[in-house]
Design an enzyme around this catalytic site. Structure first.
Site, short mmCIF file in Angstrom:
data_model
loop_
_atom_site.label_atom_id
_atom_site.label_comp_id
_atom_site.label_asym_id
_atom_site.label_seq_id
_atom_site.Cartn_x
_atom_site.Cartn_y
_atom_site.Cartn_z
CG ASP A 100 -0.30 -0.27 2.53
OD1 ASP A 100 0.93 -0.48 2.55
OD2 ASP A 100 -1.00 -0.29 3.56
CG ASP A 103 6.06 5.94 6.15
OD1 ASP A 103 7.07 6.62 6.37
OD2 ASP A 103 4.97 6.21 6.69
CB THR A 107 7.03 -2.98 5.34
OG1 THR A 107 6.63 -2.35 6.55
CG2 THR A 107 6.11 -4.12 5.02
CG LEU A 108 8.09 -2.50 0.30
CD1 LEU A 108 8.06 -1.31 -0.66
CD2 LEU A 108 7.55 -3.74 -0.42
NE ARG A 165 -7.16 -2.99 7.89
CZ ARG A 165 -5.85 -2.84 7.93
NH1 ARG A 165 -5.22 -2.26 6.94
NH2 ARG A 165 -5.14 -3.27 8.96
P1 XMP Z 1 7.29 1.34 6.15
O1 XMP Z 1 7.64 2.48 7.09
O2 XMP Z 1 7.77 0.01 6.65
O3 XMP Z 1 5.72 1.34 6.19
O4 XMP Z 1 7.71 1.66 4.73
C1 XMP Z 1 5.02 0.45 5.46
C2 XMP Z 1 3.80 -0.02 6.19
O5 XMP Z 1 3.45 0.83 7.29
C3 XMP Z 1 2.10 1.19 7.24
N1 XMP Z 1 2.04 2.64 7.02
C4 XMP Z 1 0.95 3.39 7.05
N2 XMP Z 1 -0.32 3.03 7.23
N3 XMP Z 1 -0.99 5.26 6.94
C5 XMP Z 1 -1.29 3.98 7.18
O6 XMP Z 1 -2.47 3.67 7.33
C6 XMP Z 1 0.27 5.73 6.74
O7 XMP Z 1 0.48 6.92 6.52
C7 XMP Z 1 1.29 4.71 6.80
N4 XMP Z 1 2.62 4.77 6.66
C8 XMP Z 1 3.04 3.47 6.79
C9 XMP Z 1 1.51 0.42 6.08
O8 XMP Z 1 0.93 -0.76 6.56
C10 XMP Z 1 2.68 0.07 5.22
O9 XMP Z 1 2.55 -1.17 4.52
#
Ligand code: XMP
Length: 180
Positions: A100, A103, A107-108, A165
């Protein structure tokens, strides 16, 4: 629910248009090399709605893989952790990782590491949203829906404590909602 929303960042109409454009880009990329097989690996739960819209615009033979990762508590990032391992074998196959939002990239990065050890033929990444001010250079995305500012967003699968969601648009939460 509407009173928790500060503003709509990306409308459902713009999302639908962009998902179709992304699907066309992805289809062009894989069209010449379908022999190895393609698996779309999606990171649950935030990517559910994006994946379901995307695959219905993709006229390619494919399998779906699911992996569950936790990375946020409320609006606070926590170290990414795999809650449920990938449910399919991707050895020798093309993998398109679908998430999704990119950030901080934790996660990736984690999921990519897991996938590499399975020996796929290729790995590419597709994210609906990216925060360019935070996304690290070692976690590239091959297909990006929208670059957004660094705000906490919900809707179209994205959640705050598992809520919102089901909002059809991508929206910014009012800060009071997560401060309380
Ligand atoms: P990272 O920081 O690992 O984040 O790149 C990836 C996962 O963190 C969640 N995420 C968010 N979820 N609003 C959300 O609802 C946001 O602004 C947000 N930023 C990060 C999301 O699950 C994503 O896969």
């Amino acid at each position: 629910m509407d009173h928790d929303i500060d503003r709509i960042l990306i409308s459902r109409h713009r999302i639908a248009e962009r998902v179709m454009e992304l699907a066309a880009e992805i289809a062009r990329t894989y069209a010449g090399d379908v022999e190895a097989g393609l698996t779309l690996v999606t990171i649950l739960s935030g990517s559910l709605i994006f994946l379901s819209d995307l695959i219905r615009c993709l006229p390619l033979r494919m399998k779906i893989g699911l992996i569950t990762v936790s990375s946020y508590k409320g609006t606070k990032p926590t170290p990414a952790a795999i809650l449920q391992q990938l449910n399919t074998d991707v050895t020798g196959r093309h993998v398109l990782l679908v998430d999704d939002i990119l950030d901080t990239g934790g996660t990736l990065r984690l999921v990519r590491e897991q996938l590499v050890s399975a020996g796929p033929k290729s790995i590419r990444t597709c994210v609906l949203l990216r925060k360019p001010s935070k996304a690290p250079p070692d976690v590239p995305a091959d297909f990006v829906g929208f670059d957004i500012e660094d705000v906490f967003v919900v809707g179209y699968g994205l959640d705050f404590n598992d809520h919102y969601r089901n909002l059809p648009d991508i929206a910014v939460l009012r800060p009071e909602v997560y401060a309380s």
